[in-house]
Design an enzyme around this catalytic site. Structure first.
Site, PDB file in Angstrom:
ATOM      1  N   GLU A  32      28.350   6.788  13.532  1.00 28.63           N
ATOM      2  CA  GLU A  32      27.309   7.673  12.684  1.00 28.63           C
ATOM      3  C   GLU A  32      28.047   8.605  11.888  1.00 28.63           C
ATOM      4  OE1 GLU A  32      24.449   6.668  12.020  1.00 28.63           O
ATOM      5  OE2 GLU A  32      23.861   6.439  14.087  1.00 28.63           O
ATOM      6  N   HIS A  33      27.555   9.116  10.776  1.00 24.32           N
ATOM      7  CA  HIS A  33      28.218   9.945   9.901  1.00 24.32           C
ATOM      8  C   HIS A  33      29.739   9.482   9.535  1.00 24.32           C
ATOM      9  CE1 HIS A  33      24.964  12.666   9.377  1.00 24.32           C
ATOM     10  NE2 HIS A  33      24.543  12.238  10.551  1.00 24.32           N
ATOM     11  N   SER A  66       0.434   2.728  -2.619  1.00 20.86           N
ATOM     12  CA  SER A  66       0.985   2.604  -1.385  1.00 20.86           C
ATOM     13  C   SER A  66       0.043   2.260  -0.291  1.00 20.86           C
ATOM     14  CB  SER A  66       1.865   3.618  -0.815  1.00 20.86           C
ATOM     15  OG  SER A  66       2.297   3.560   0.491  1.00 20.86           O
ATOM     16  N   GLY A 122      14.655   7.773  10.783  1.00 17.40           N
ATOM     17  CA  GLY A 122      16.339   7.457  10.965  1.00 17.40           C
ATOM     18  C   GLY A 122      16.248   6.049  10.912  1.00 17.40           C
ATOM     19  N   ASP A 170      23.063   2.390   4.627  1.00 12.87           N
ATOM     20  CA  ASP A 170      21.775   1.907   4.976  1.00 12.87           C
ATOM     21  C   ASP A 170      21.272   0.761   3.901  1.00 12.87           C
ATOM     22  OD1 ASP A 170      21.863   4.114   6.829  1.00 12.87           O
ATOM     23  OD2 ASP A 170      20.285   5.354   5.465  1.00 12.87           O
ATOM     24  N   TYR A 220      22.264  17.565   6.113  1.00 15.47           N
ATOM     25  CA  TYR A 220      22.852  16.331   5.769  1.00 15.47           C
ATOM     26  C   TYR A 220      24.183  16.641   4.891  1.00 15.47           C
ATOM     27  CZ  TYR A 220      24.188  11.466   4.832  1.00 15.47           C
ATOM     28  OH  TYR A 220      24.913  10.270   4.820  1.00 15.47           O
TER      29      TYR A 220
HETATM   30  C1  GLA Z   1      21.683   8.539   6.901  1.00 17.26           C
HETATM   31  C2  GLA Z   1      22.405   8.065   5.701  1.00 17.26           C
HETATM   32  C3  GLA Z   1      23.594   7.229   5.825  1.00 17.26           C
HETATM   33  C4  GLA Z   1      24.345   7.671   6.999  1.00 17.26           C
HETATM   34  C5  GLA Z   1      23.707   7.977   8.248  1.00 17.26           C
HETATM   35  C6  GLA Z   1      24.608   8.284   9.345  1.00 17.26           C
HETATM   36  O1  GLA Z   1      21.094   7.326   7.481  1.00 17.26           O
HETATM   37  O2  GLA Z   1      21.503   7.594   4.666  1.00 17.26           O
HETATM   38  O3  GLA Z   1      24.437   6.951   4.642  1.00 17.26           O
HETATM   39  O4  GLA Z   1      25.280   8.457   6.690  1.00 17.26           O
HETATM   40  O5  GLA Z   1      22.720   8.824   7.941  1.00 17.26           O
HETATM   41  O6  GLA Z   1      25.320   7.780   9.751  1.00 17.26           O
END
Ligand code: GLA
Length: 383
Positions: A32-33, A66, A122, A170, A220
């Site tokens: 993550e990150h 939508s 998320g 993502d 973020y």
């Molecule tokens: C969000 C962002 C991703 C990634 C995650 C953390 O989902 O869109 O690019 O950085 O957070 O891992």
């Protein structure tokens, strides 16, 4: 789903849709990150996702509707667009803007979206709507983009149009995912491997904290900047392109260069988390869920203490999981600041787990979480 949506499309536009497409959401098992630091991530596509029914029109407008949102938009066909307030349709509008840089779009479109990914949880609802739009227009208009170009395009939408400096995980996961597979993705080279997501007698649970993710975008982007600051400190002596070029051991020899305590914490998370991804992929490949689960807990702890993107709600979920004997491992997934956690749970315990975590969470937080069994599904497709 396709038939239901066709009916809704007819209600909305008084005609049949010409085509329907689907793109999933994703969970990230670990890493993550890490994507915007050029390291390894380990996501998989899920079966929740976004559907898009579409039909061209002769009115030279793009109509965005939508099933999920009341807000609609009718936007004239132009040669470029800029973000229009905070409406949901900015995600697909950003995709039109990108495609218009390469192609003339020959007609207007009537579009109807439906998603069953909890929004802002998320699970990549935004990557899902971006990719479904890019994929649909590419297929429908016969544009010569390959899947990776669409992934990069959707990332540009997120970064340049929406203003979130996210990495590529993502968009990649929702485009390239495959049923029952997890993706080991190197976010620097974009090399990837699909590996069996063998959970044996366990299932993947998603626990939605139901905490709205206020400030997520600015926090973020702040983390992205802190990582850039760490790189700058390290590059007084090194010449790294990204933090994940260092293992945690190598990092220990240079971490003294980072004289800002917060930045040091962020960088420590990144290099250690990146190391955890290889270990986790190996453990999963060997069916060693105890080891895999331990790495998940370590990841969560690091996101809580060092990266500071968890929060009381997600911590409460993971705390319950750690006390529940049939859970092998749990952690927050995605950007954090609210949103979802995942847990690896022994099959058969789903109902009991769901009941008990709901009661525990409600007592501590004051409202209920969402608890789902998650299946690992396919990436973008026409349906
Ligand atoms: C969000 C962002 C991703 C990634 C995650 C953390 O989902 O869109 O690019 O950085 O957070 O891992």
């Amino acid at each position: 789903m396709k038939d239901d949506l066709a009916i809704k499309f007819f209600d909305a536009y008084k005609k049949q849709p010409a085509a329907t497409f689907f793109t999933p959401g994703r969970v990230n098992l670990i890493g993550e990150h890490i994507d915007y630091n050029g390291g390894l991530v380990f996501p998989c596509a899920i079966t929740l996702g976004t559907w898009l029914c579409m039909s061209p029109n002769d009115d030279n407008v793009i109509r965005f509707k939508s099933v999920n949102f009341e807000q609609e938009a009718e936007i004239p066909l132009q040669t470029s667009y800029v973000k229009d307030g905070k409406g949901w349709y900015n995600y697909p509008l950003g995709v039109f803007n990108e495609i218009l840089k390469d192609f003339k779009i020959p007609s207007g479109f009537d579009l109807l979206y439906y998603g069953n990914i909890p929004i802002g949880s998320g699970l990549s609802s935004s990557a899902s709507i971006e990719i479904v739009t890019a994929y649909a227009l590419t297929e429908f208009l016969g544009l010569n983009y390959d899947l990776l170009s669409l992934v990069k395009m959707a990332k540009r939408v997120e970064n340049d149009f929406i203003g979130l400096n996210s990495g590529i995980m993502d968009q990649f996961a929702v485009a390239f995912g495959e049923k029952d597979k997890a993706i080991v993705l190197n976010c620097d080279t974009l090399d990837y491997q699909l590996v069996d997501c063998e959970l044996g007698d366990h299932v993947l649970m998603i626990i939605n904290s139901n905490k709205p993710r206020g400030l997520a975008e600015s926090k973020y982007n702040e983390r992205v900047e802190e990582c850039a600051a760490a790189l700058k400190f390290l590059n007084q002596e090194l010449s790294l392109n990204n933090l994940c070029e260092l293992t945690a051991d190598q990092f220990a020899s240079y971490s003294h260069l980072i004289t800002d305590a917060t930045v040091l914490k962020r960088a420590t998370h990144v290099v250690e988390e990146n190391d955890r991804v290889s270990l986790a992929a190996k453990a999963l490949g060997e069916g060693n869920l105890a080891e895999f689960g331990g790495l998940m807990y370590a990841s969560h702890q690091s996101l809580k203490e060092l990266y500071e993107v968890s929060g009381k709600e997600l911590d409460t979920v993971v705390e319950f999981c750690a006390s529940y004997p049939e859970v092998a491992g749990a952690r927050m997934t995605g950007a954090g600041f609210g949103g979802c956690a995942i847990a690896i749970l022994k099959k058969g315990a789903e109902d009991d787990f769901s009941k008990k975590i709901t009661a525990y969470y409600e007592e501590k937080i004051g409202y209920a979480p969402g608890v789902y069994v998650s299946e690992i599904g396919n990436g973008a497709s026409a349906i």
